[in-house]
Design a protein around this motif. Structure first.
Motif: not given
Length: 339
Positions: A5-28
């Motif tokens: 949760h604390d990681n969320n506070k570290d993200i600065q609103c002035i930063a305009k980049g958007v990165k892919i953090n994680t991709v997860a996948f599921y199939q039956p």
């Protein structure tokens, strides 16, 4: 648990980049091979052998029980993505669900996911449908929302399709599509990440692929024929436009095909990938084909290929990547990222 949760506070609103953090996948768990479909359609008096050969699939994973559907798969994928990222549900500011076979129309499936993961009060939730272009449309919209809205730092995008429940009698859907869910977390970050997108829309074949075949107003009424409808059309047209679209996307951002490390393209059929790669004039090794292993995961298709590349170490942070697919109707969508 507090650390995430604390990681969320570290993200600065002035930063305009958007990165892919994680991709997860599921199939039956239930896996079927080509013989399953050959036998299925032989029983209906339809020879699908030539179609199956052209589609280039070896196996498909499909739901075979009453407990799973698009939203249950989506919840599993969403929880997996949070676990992989080391995040809590309260770290997510928006949940975006995308599907062409949503389990619910009321309430939104995004709200179902929110409830299942224990999302916070201020999380916005909504559903989208971009057909087979769905996950690209959703990730693009999530990225632009983060850039435009200082109060949205992380978005959980979840795509899920349960096609096998509706596709009997329409071989192009039934013999190709696989059930799946995929979750992507995109977040505000320093640097580039999301760069640009390109849409190309041509509605000349607007009625060639329909679900429900006779519209939702006829759902549940006695019908002759399958729930889905597909009429063949020239599938090379979107491929030709994809080439021009990707070249334009790169040119306006000062890049060339040589700068792109890998391409994650529609997994509908190998011919689509071959056509785009040949048109761009790049090495075929730059485009990963995984449809034989996963089946055609429709809404999630290009990101399924990216997921495989991440899991097998075939893509690295900092690589320029292009994702492309086409949705019924039809609409080309291309995304340019620095992963």
């Amino acid at each position: 648990m507090t650390e995430a949760h604390d990681n969320n506070k570290d993200i600065q609103c002035i930063a305009k980049g958007v990165k892919i953090n994680t991709v997860a996948f599921y199939q039956p768990d239930h896996k079927v091979d080509n013989q399953y479909y050959i036998d299925r359609y032989d029983g209906l008096g339809v020879d699908v052998r030539g179609l199956i050969d052209s589609l280039g699939k070896d196996i498909r994973y499909i739901i075979d029980n009453e407990d799973e559907n698009a939203v249950t798969m989506a919840i599993i994928a969403a929880k997996s993505a949070l676990d992989k990222a080391g995040l809590l549900a309260e770290d997510i500011d928006m949940i975006l669900f995308v599907s062409q076979t949503p389990e619910y129309l009321i309430p939104t499936n995004a709200l179902k996911i929110h409830a299942a993961i224990g999302g916070k009060l201020t999380t916005s939730c909504f559903d989208l449908n971009g057909n087979c272009a769905g996950i690209l449309v959703a990730v693009e919209q999530a990225s632009r929302n983060i850039i435009a809205n200082n109060y949205v730092n992380r978005v959980l995008v979840v795509g899920a399709d349960y096609i096998s429940n509706h596709s009997l009698g329409e071989p192009i859907f039934d013999c190709n599509f696989a059930d799946s869910a995929l979750a992507v977390i995109v977040e505000r970050a320093e640097g580039t990440g999301f760069i640009d997108s390109e849409y190309q829309t041509d509605t000349s074949v607007i009625d060639n692929a329909l679900f429900p075949a006779n519209g939702l107003s006829s759902w549940g009424k006695p019908e002759d024929g399958p729930r889905m409808k597909f009429e063949p059309f020239d599938t090379s047209a979107p491929v030709k436009i994809a080439v021009a679209s990707i070249e334009r996307l790169l040119e306006r951002n000062g890049l060339t095909n040589d700068d792109v490390a890998s391409y994650y393209l529609s997994q509908f059929a190998p011919g689509n990938i071959e056509g785009v790669i040949e048109g761009l004039g790049v090495n075929k090794d730059k485009a990963l084909y995984i449809g034989d292993k996963y089946g055609y995961t429709s809404t999630n298709s290009p990101f399924t290929a990216l997921y495989e590349a991440i899991e097998t170490g075939k893509v690295s942070r900092g690589d320029y990547i292009v994702l492309w697919t086409v949705g019924a109707g039809w609409q080309n969508v291309s995304l340019l990222f620095q992963y």
